[in-house]
Design a protein around this motif. Sequence first.
Motif, PDB file in Angstrom:
ATOM      1  N   PHE A  93       0.841  -1.202   0.000  1.00 60.46           N
ATOM      2  CA  PHE A  93       0.000   0.000   0.000  1.00 60.46           C
ATOM      3  C   PHE A  93       0.874   1.250   0.000  1.00 60.46           C
ATOM      4  O   PHE A  93       0.575   2.247  -0.671  1.00 60.46           O
ATOM      5  CB  PHE A  93      -0.909  -0.014   1.229  1.00 60.46           C
ATOM      6  CG  PHE A  93      -1.832   1.178   1.314  1.00 60.46           C
ATOM      7  CD1 PHE A  93      -3.024   1.207   0.609  1.00 60.46           C
ATOM      8  CD2 PHE A  93      -1.505   2.269   2.108  1.00 60.46           C
ATOM      9  CE1 PHE A  93      -3.872   2.299   0.685  1.00 60.46           C
ATOM     10  CE2 PHE A  93      -2.345   3.365   2.185  1.00 60.46           C
ATOM     11  CZ  PHE A  93      -3.538   3.369   1.474  1.00 60.46           C
TER      12      PHE A  93
ATOM     13  N   THR B 273       2.123   2.286  -3.477  1.00 61.68           N
ATOM     14  CA  THR B 273       1.158   3.072  -4.258  1.00 61.68           C
ATOM     15  C   THR B 273       1.062   4.494  -3.715  1.00 61.68           C
ATOM     16  O   THR B 273       0.881   5.447  -4.474  1.00 61.68           O
ATOM     17  CB  THR B 273      -0.236   2.414  -4.232  1.00 61.68           C
ATOM     18  OG1 THR B 273      -0.732   2.371  -2.889  1.00 61.68           O
ATOM     19  CG2 THR B 273      -0.186   1.011  -4.801  1.00 61.68           C
ATOM     20  N   TRP B 274       1.205   4.624  -2.410  1.00 60.05           N
ATOM     21  CA  TRP B 274       1.129   5.948  -1.778  1.00 60.05           C
ATOM     22  C   TRP B 274       2.263   6.847  -2.267  1.00 60.05           C
ATOM     23  O   TRP B 274       2.037   8.003  -2.633  1.00 60.05           O
ATOM     24  CB  TRP B 274       1.197   5.771  -0.261  1.00 60.05           C
ATOM     25  CG  TRP B 274       0.922   7.016   0.522  1.00 60.05           C
ATOM     26  CD1 TRP B 274       1.776   8.051   0.754  1.00 60.05           C
ATOM     27  CD2 TRP B 274      -0.294   7.356   1.187  1.00 60.05           C
ATOM     28  NE1 TRP B 274       1.180   9.006   1.528  1.00 60.05           N
ATOM     29  CE2 TRP B 274      -0.093   8.613   1.807  1.00 60.05           C
ATOM     30  CE3 TRP B 274      -1.518   6.720   1.331  1.00 60.05           C
ATOM     31  CZ2 TRP B 274      -1.084   9.231   2.560  1.00 60.05           C
ATOM     32  CZ3 TRP B 274      -2.507   7.341   2.080  1.00 60.05           C
ATOM     33  CH2 TRP B 274      -2.283   8.583   2.667  1.00 60.05           C
TER      34      TRP B 274
ATOM     35  N   TYR C  90       1.773   7.834  -5.888  1.00 61.58           N
ATOM     36  CA  TYR C  90       0.831   8.956  -5.963  1.00 61.58           C
ATOM     37  C   TYR C  90       1.532  10.268  -5.631  1.00 61.58           C
ATOM     38  O   TYR C  90       1.269  11.304  -6.246  1.00 61.58           O
ATOM     39  CB  TYR C  90      -0.328   8.712  -4.997  1.00 61.58           C
ATOM     40  CG  TYR C  90      -1.074   9.960  -4.600  1.00 61.58           C
ATOM     41  CD1 TYR C  90      -1.891  10.624  -5.515  1.00 61.58           C
ATOM     42  CD2 TYR C  90      -0.954  10.481  -3.310  1.00 61.58           C
ATOM     43  CE1 TYR C  90      -2.571  11.779  -5.146  1.00 61.58           C
ATOM     44  CE2 TYR C  90      -1.634  11.621  -2.942  1.00 61.58           C
ATOM     45  CZ  TYR C  90      -2.441  12.268  -3.865  1.00 61.58           C
ATOM     46  OH  TYR C  90      -3.104  13.409  -3.510  1.00 61.58           O
TER      47      TYR C  90
ATOM     48  N   ALA D 257      -3.383  -3.084  -7.141  1.00 57.54           N
ATOM     49  CA  ALA D 257      -3.376  -1.813  -6.410  1.00 57.54           C
ATOM     50  C   ALA D 257      -3.006  -0.654  -7.335  1.00 57.54           C
ATOM     51  O   ALA D 257      -3.623   0.414  -7.291  1.00 57.54           O
ATOM     52  CB  ALA D 257      -2.402  -1.891  -5.240  1.00 57.54           C
TER      53      ALA D 257
ATOM     54  N   CYS E 248      -5.899   0.159  -9.684  1.00 56.84           N
ATOM     55  CA  CYS E 248      -6.926   0.962  -8.997  1.00 56.84           C
ATOM     56  C   CYS E 248      -6.457   2.395  -8.783  1.00 56.84           C
ATOM     57  O   CYS E 248      -7.253   3.344  -8.866  1.00 56.84           O
ATOM     58  CB  CYS E 248      -7.284   0.316  -7.665  1.00 56.84           C
ATOM     59  SG  CYS E 248      -8.137  -1.270  -7.825  1.00 56.84           S
ATOM     60  N   LEU E 249      -5.161   2.565  -8.511  1.00 54.39           N
ATOM     61  CA  LEU E 249      -4.621   3.912  -8.375  1.00 54.39           C
ATOM     62  C   LEU E 249      -4.827   4.698  -9.669  1.00 54.39           C
ATOM     63  O   LEU E 249      -5.168   5.887  -9.640  1.00 54.39           O
ATOM     64  CB  LEU E 249      -3.138   3.855  -8.022  1.00 54.39           C
ATOM     65  CG  LEU E 249      -2.411   5.200  -7.902  1.00 54.39           C
ATOM     66  CD1 LEU E 249      -2.975   6.010  -6.733  1.00 54.39           C
ATOM     67  CD2 LEU E 249      -0.902   4.999  -7.732  1.00 54.39           C
TER      68      LEU E 249
ATOM     69  N   VAL F 149      -5.452  -4.848  -0.653  1.00 57.66           N
ATOM     70  CA  VAL F 149      -4.886  -3.516  -0.839  1.00 57.66           C
ATOM     71  C   VAL F 149      -5.656  -2.730  -1.891  1.00 57.66           C
ATOM     72  O   VAL F 149      -5.906  -1.524  -1.736  1.00 57.66           O
ATOM     73  CB  VAL F 149      -3.395  -3.625  -1.240  1.00 57.66           C
ATOM     74  CG1 VAL F 149      -2.807  -2.244  -1.491  1.00 57.66           C
ATOM     75  CG2 VAL F 149      -2.603  -4.341  -0.158  1.00 57.66           C
ATOM     76  N   ALA F 150      -6.048  -3.374  -2.973  1.00 60.47           N
ATOM     77  CA  ALA F 150      -6.756  -2.690  -4.065  1.00 60.47           C
ATOM     78  C   ALA F 150      -8.039  -2.035  -3.571  1.00 60.47           C
ATOM     79  O   ALA F 150      -8.381  -0.915  -3.971  1.00 60.47           O
ATOM     80  CB  ALA F 150      -7.060  -3.674  -5.188  1.00 60.47           C
TER      81      ALA F 150
ATOM     82  N   TYR G 185      -8.686  -0.863  -0.603  1.00 59.13           N
ATOM     83  CA  TYR G 185      -8.383   0.342   0.174  1.00 59.13           C
ATOM     84  C   TYR G 185      -7.983   1.510  -0.736  1.00 59.13           C
ATOM     85  O   TYR G 185      -8.310   2.663  -0.459  1.00 59.13           O
ATOM     86  CB  TYR G 185      -7.273   0.045   1.174  1.00 59.13           C
ATOM     87  CG  TYR G 185      -7.736  -0.752   2.360  1.00 59.13           C
ATOM     88  CD1 TYR G 185      -8.472  -0.155   3.377  1.00 59.13           C
ATOM     89  CD2 TYR G 185      -7.456  -2.106   2.458  1.00 59.13           C
ATOM     90  CE1 TYR G 185      -8.917  -0.881   4.470  1.00 59.13           C
ATOM     91  CE2 TYR G 185      -7.891  -2.850   3.544  1.00 59.13           C
ATOM     92  CZ  TYR G 185      -8.623  -2.236   4.544  1.00 59.13           C
ATOM     93  OH  TYR G 185      -9.073  -2.970   5.622  1.00 59.13           O
ATOM     94  N   VAL G 186      -7.275   1.223  -1.824  1.00 56.39           N
ATOM     95  CA  VAL G 186      -6.925   2.277  -2.774  1.00 56.39           C
ATOM     96  C   VAL G 186      -8.184   2.862  -3.405  1.00 56.39           C
ATOM     97  O   VAL G 186      -8.323   4.086  -3.550  1.00 56.39           O
ATOM     98  CB  VAL G 186      -5.965   1.731  -3.850  1.00 56.39           C
ATOM     99  CG1 VAL G 186      -5.705   2.792  -4.919  1.00 56.39           C
ATOM    100  CG2 VAL G 186      -4.640   1.309  -3.222  1.00 56.39           C
TER     101      VAL G 186
ATOM    102  N   TRP H 267     -10.024   5.099  -0.872  1.00 56.62           N
ATOM    103  CA  TRP H 267      -9.306   6.372  -0.757  1.00 56.62           C
ATOM    104  C   TRP H 267      -9.675   7.295  -1.920  1.00 56.62           C
ATOM    105  O   TRP H 267      -9.993   8.477  -1.731  1.00 56.62           O
ATOM    106  CB  TRP H 267      -7.825   6.046  -0.723  1.00 56.62           C
ATOM    107  CG  TRP H 267      -6.853   7.158  -0.847  1.00 56.62           C
ATOM    108  CD1 TRP H 267      -6.975   8.427  -0.364  1.00 56.62           C
ATOM    109  CD2 TRP H 267      -5.576   7.098  -1.487  1.00 56.62           C
ATOM    110  NE1 TRP H 267      -5.844   9.156  -0.677  1.00 56.62           N
ATOM    111  CE2 TRP H 267      -4.978   8.357  -1.351  1.00 56.62           C
ATOM    112  CE3 TRP H 267      -4.878   6.076  -2.140  1.00 56.62           C
ATOM    113  CZ2 TRP H 267      -3.714   8.641  -1.865  1.00 56.62           C
ATOM    114  CZ3 TRP H 267      -3.621   6.355  -2.643  1.00 56.62           C
ATOM    115  CH2 TRP H 267      -3.052   7.618  -2.510  1.00 56.62           C
TER     116      TRP H 267
END
Length: 436
Positions: free
Chosen positions: A63, A66-67, A70, A133, A136-137, A187-188, A190-191, A194
């Motif tokens: 996670f 991906t953060w 971003y 993940a 999805c981002l 994880v996907a 939660y992305v 968000w």
Amino acid sequence: MTTGKEQTSTEAAGADRARPTARRAVAGRLSWGLADQAVCSITNFAVGIYVARSLGLSAFGAFTLTWVTYGVVLGVSRGLATDPLMVRFSGMSEASWRTAAARATGTALGVGTAVGAVSLAVGLALGGSVGHAFACLGVVLPALLLQDAWRFSFFAAGTGRKACVNDVLGALALVPAMVLAARAGNVAAYVLAWGTAAAVAAAYGCLQSGIRPRATEARAWLRAHRDLGYRYLVENVGVSGAAQLRAYGLGAIVGVGAVGVVRGAELLLGPFLAVLMGLSLVTVAEAARVLRQAPHRLGTFCLLLGGGQAVGALLWGAALLPVPDRFGEFVLGDVWHAAAELIVPATLGVAGAGLGVGAAAGLRALGAARRSLRCQLFASVCYVGGGLGGAAVAGTVGSAWGVAAATLSGSAVWWLHLRSALREHHHNTIREVRTP
């Protein structure tokens, strides 16, 4: 008939009355910046804790990847769209701001759409939990960047209250989204949660401002502000890209779990980072106002800003040292014991960053994009070198100490360049006054 002395006295009295009013206005704008970032940081802290406790160390590391990715894209968006807006349209007329905000938010939306398509394709090609993940981002990037653009647009206009309300709405929307993500347990999910909350806030930003983002005018915006935008793009990507390279490198050298440990240490410093990021929302705009109204005070303003943040970081880090293990385990779960070892170096790194923020705000207010770019590139190279070199020598703890040393060194360079830029501005001003 009014004498010259009486007129001078009246003007002086008016100036004295105006100073407290100006100070209250600055304090009000800074307060809204802090309040807005407090909402964002509390939200980010809650999300980080929730994911860390729900998914475990390895999934939390995924996670975090991906953060930080971003964060790189966010740097691109801010450099091209909202940084020029903050420098050139803070305190301007409402008509000028509205036109600029429509173009800037449209540019951010365009960046999110373009980079999101790439992230989606790469994620689908990778497959697995990390690939899903990133896919999805890519879907939620346009909404994430648009919401961030509205925040900066509101602060440029001096209406930080609207930015704070927008983020409160996003935080409220995140609650049910996270509950649904917990049922999926990956994880996907939660992305997506968000990004969905960001989409709600981004749509509300359009209603708050009464402005529709003009993505079709992004090219015109980029062309008009290319002297600042492209330099700020490189500068911002240097910041976020360095964090991403460190995260990827740390994962390769030590393991993905180490990325989660570093993120856990950042979460421990979350309340102070809220202050740091909250002030960064308004510092450039305020420094630009100081430059227009009292240019001789810009250096003092930047010194107070940076020094205050550095002292605050040290005090917060000192308060974390005696925290009992039981409380730490309750907050971070299995991440706590490894993250607690990073408190001292992480605190020094944040203190160095806070000190540099004051100088960075001054350089941006002066429009010294070339100097700020040099500073940021130097700081980013030091950050990556210190973080990965330390990891190779002493693992996660060594990486944290390497970053702390790099951040303090970068801060010194920022201040050296600000001093030179202030001298240049002073000499140029004198030359303009003497020129008939």
